[in-house]
Write a protein that holds these residues in place. Structure first.
Motif, PDB file in Angstrom:
ATOM      1  N   UNK A 175      -2.740  14.585   3.199  1.00 37.05           N
ATOM      2  CA  UNK A 175      -3.408  13.283   2.390  1.00 37.05           C
ATOM      3  C   UNK A 175      -3.957  14.499   1.315  1.00 37.05           C
ATOM      4  N   UNK A 207       0.742  12.359  -0.136  1.00 39.34           N
ATOM      5  CA  UNK A 207       0.852  11.950  -1.619  1.00 39.34           C
ATOM      6  C   UNK A 207       2.031  11.880  -1.975  1.00 39.34           C
ATOM      7  N   UNK A 210       2.875   8.213  -1.217  1.00 39.54           N
ATOM      8  CA  UNK A 210       1.929   7.151  -1.435  1.00 39.54           C
ATOM      9  C   UNK A 210       1.963   6.257  -2.986  1.00 39.54           C
TER      10      UNK A 210
ATOM     11  N   UNK B  56      -5.198   8.537   0.059  1.00 33.53           N
ATOM     12  CA  UNK B  56      -4.685   7.889  -0.645  1.00 33.53           C
ATOM     13  C   UNK B  56      -5.271   6.910  -0.334  1.00 33.53           C
ATOM     14  N   UNK B  57      -5.961   6.108  -0.211  1.00 36.22           N
ATOM     15  CA  UNK B  57      -6.131   4.821   0.211  1.00 36.22           C
ATOM     16  C   UNK B  57      -7.328   4.226  -1.183  1.00 36.22           C
ATOM     17  N   UNK B  58      -6.913   5.055  -2.542  1.00 37.79           N
ATOM     18  CA  UNK B  58      -7.801   4.814  -3.274  1.00 37.79           C
ATOM     19  C   UNK B  58      -8.117   3.627  -4.212  1.00 37.79           C
ATOM     20  N   UNK B  59      -7.243   2.792  -4.247  1.00 40.46           N
ATOM     21  CA  UNK B  59      -6.799   1.243  -4.235  1.00 40.46           C
ATOM     22  C   UNK B  59      -8.329   0.600  -3.603  1.00 40.46           C
ATOM     23  N   UNK B  60      -7.793   0.047  -2.132  1.00 45.34           N
ATOM     24  CA  UNK B  60      -8.412  -1.112  -1.222  1.00 45.34           C
ATOM     25  C   UNK B  60     -10.294   0.516  -1.586  1.00 45.34           C
ATOM     26  N   UNK B  62     -12.121   1.314  -4.207  1.00 41.74           N
ATOM     27  CA  UNK B  62     -12.162   1.161  -5.751  1.00 41.74           C
ATOM     28  C   UNK B  62     -12.372  -0.317  -5.656  1.00 41.74           C
ATOM     29  N   UNK B  63     -11.577  -1.001  -4.802  1.00 40.02           N
ATOM     30  CA  UNK B  63     -11.678  -2.381  -4.871  1.00 40.02           C
ATOM     31  C   UNK B  63     -13.073  -2.506  -4.074  1.00 40.02           C
ATOM     32  N   UNK B 145      -9.350   5.350  -9.360  1.00 39.33           N
ATOM     33  CA  UNK B 145      -8.915   4.508  -9.697  1.00 39.33           C
ATOM     34  C   UNK B 145      -8.896   4.259 -11.181  1.00 39.33           C
TER      35      UNK B 145
END
Lengths: 254, 270
Positions: A175, A207, A210, B56-60, B62-63, B145
């Motif tokens: 990642x 990524x 993703x 890879x968990x950028x969305x969460x 940002x939330x 994000x």
């Protein structure tokens, strides 16, 4: 046929695994909990639910992949059941592929159940099921399968704890690959950049698999992101299965 | 008889434990106080590092940052006007709790600041720490994000109204515009800030003209452009700008929008 037999038995064995069932229940619970968390987001419940759901699917899928993937072969060796299988008219590579397919099917069932929970939460919030999430879910599944491939490969020659650590390292580096490449481009004169370059080309760039943010925020994706991502993952998995089968073929079971 | 005695002892022990739990919880609730600290520094790495760490968990991530912003804003800006605010502060003290509920909150008048920099200074002073917390948080969030649109508007419009922090709001909206060039919200709100806070009507007109060339732009924007262009005497500029825009636009909806506006401006001119 022999592969299908091993796969079916592996599926039956992994589906009964308590660790996996607990992780699955926890993941589904977390997805449903996002209905409450989303309420704090000032009108962005749907986004939070989708982010939560896709992330939970990926994280818990990864946990299952590491815990079960590593135990898959080790258990056979520890319980000495491998002697029974290996003494049958079956190639060793068939055992590896069969085991992998069996776990792959179990993971598919998990991903489907988690997706249903996510769509259920989405249906409650939005009044419809967002099928636009399918590409991201598909690539999450490919990523999990890739991690299982690494877990199986490492466990074919290393101890379980070391295998788990190495698999986790692959996930983290995978990642961070984009940053490795950026770093090498920014500082090409650094003495150790060959190592980073090497890591970038050896470890898969996760990524590329993703699409979570892209599907939730409906951002325009590069063309063929899904098909090429799928191909990329499948190619890596095939390579890993070849390597695992090669190591397993040479393994002394004594 | 022995079995009955056993059961009775069991029930008594259960009741005692239940009472003990209730009693300790009551004592703990009584001593509980909600703390509203004046300034809470943002103990978080920079946005680029957070982006790197989110793996890879950028969305969460940002939330999570967004929910932190919303909760912080809620405590600072909304609760003080909420009749239950005092109740929350005095929770555990029954007399004051009931007093707070019985007494209606004093109605607060919206402060009217003089225009210009002086107004901003006054607003910042009464911003309840919003400027020092929310803007750094929003900067991190939008780096993690960049396509999450609402936080830009939250910082660029809502927080700006409460704090008058026009520079930070401008920076945030410009950052959003770079990351999301197809969204009409950014040029529209940038234009509004230029008009209301910087009193630069030419720049406002330019931003509004950019907004009208985006898909789904609200229908009131062309009307604003027509009257603004007439007021500042730049109808010719608007016409030229829109004609240029028309040449480079292929979307039929947007083309229709621009053509209608051009016709209205030409009517004004003739």
């Amino acid at each position: 046929m022999r592969i299908a037999f091993v796969a079916w038995n592996t599926f039956k064995e992994t589906v009964r695994n308590r660790v996996m069932v607990n992780i699955l229940i926890f993941a589904v619970g977390l997805i449903l909990l996002s209905l409450v968390v989303g309420d704090w987001s000032l009108g962005h419940q749907v986004k939070v639910i989708k982010d939560f759901g896709l992330s939970a699917m990926s994280i818990f899928g990864l946990l299952i992949a590491i815990f079960i993937g590593i135990r898959l072969m080790v258990q056979e060796l520890e319980q000495r059941t491998i002697y029974v299988i290996a003494s049958k008219p079956i190639y060793r590579w068939e055992i590896v592929v069969g085991k992998y397919i069996g776990l792959g099917v179990t993971l598919a069932v998990n991903v489907v159940l988690m997706s249903l929970a996510l769509w259920g939460a989405d249906l409650i919030m939005e009044g419809k099921m967002d099928l636009g999430l399918v590409p991201a879910i598909l690539l999450i599944y490919v990523e999990i399968l890739l991690i299982v491939g690494f877990a199986l490969f490492f466990s074919s020659f290393a101890a379980p704890t070391l295998s788990a650590l190495l698999t986790l390292a692959v996930f983290i580096i995978g990642h961070l690959s984009e940053f490795l490449r950026e770093y090498v481009q920014l500082y090409p004169d650094k003495g150790f950049h060959w190592l980073l370059k090497c890591l970038y080309y050896v470890v898969p760039n996760l990524e590329k698999l993703n699409l979570k943010m892209a599907v939730v925020e409906q951002i325009e994706r590069p063309p063929h992101a899904v098909s090429y991502g799928f191909l990329y993952g499948v190619a890596y998995i095939t390579l890993l299965l070849f390597l695992t089968a090669a190591v397993f073929a040479k393994k002394d079971f004594k | 008889m022995k079995a009955f005695l056993k059961k009775a002892v069991f029930v008594v022990v259960l009741c005692c434990l239940g009472f003990l739990i209730h009693r300790t919880q009551w004592v703990l609730d009584k001593s509980k106080r909600i703390h509203f600290v004046d300034t809470t520094p943002v103990f978080l790495p920079r946005g680029e590092v957070l982006k790197w760490m989110s793996m890879g968990y950028r969305g969460i991530v940002a939330d999570w940052l967004w929910i932190r912003c919303v909760l912080y804003y809620g405590r600072r800006a909304i609760d003080e006007d909420n009749p239950y605010y005092i109740y929350m502060l005095e929770k555990g003290n029954p007399e004051k709790e009931f007093e707070a509920i019985r007494t209606p909150p004093e109605s607060k008048e919206t402060p009217s600041y003089p225009r210009g920099d002086f107004r901003s200074a006054l607003a910042r002073r009464s911003s309840l720490g919003l400027v020092d917390y929310i803007y750094p948080m929003l900067d991190r969030l939008t780096t993690v994000d960049p396509h999450f649109v609402f936080p830009y508007i939250f910082g660029g419009v809502y927080i700006l109204i409460g704090t008058g922090e026009k520079e930070d709001a401008m920076d945030l909206l410009k950052k959003g515009y770079v990351a999301n060039p197809s969204r009409w919200e950014f040029p529209l709100y940038l234009g509004w800030i230029e008009w209301w806070f910087f009193e630069n009507k030419e720049k406002t007109q330019e931003y509004m003209l950019q907004a009208v060339s985006k898909k789904d732009c609200p229908t009131y924007v062309p009307g604003l452009i027509v009257s603004l262009s007439r007021n500042i005497g730049r109808t010719e500029f608007a016409k030229l700008y829109l004609e240029g825009m028309l040449k480079s636009t292929e979307n039929p909806e947007v083309r229709k929008q621009i053509e209608e506006l051009l016709a209205r401006i030409s009517e004004e001119g003739s």
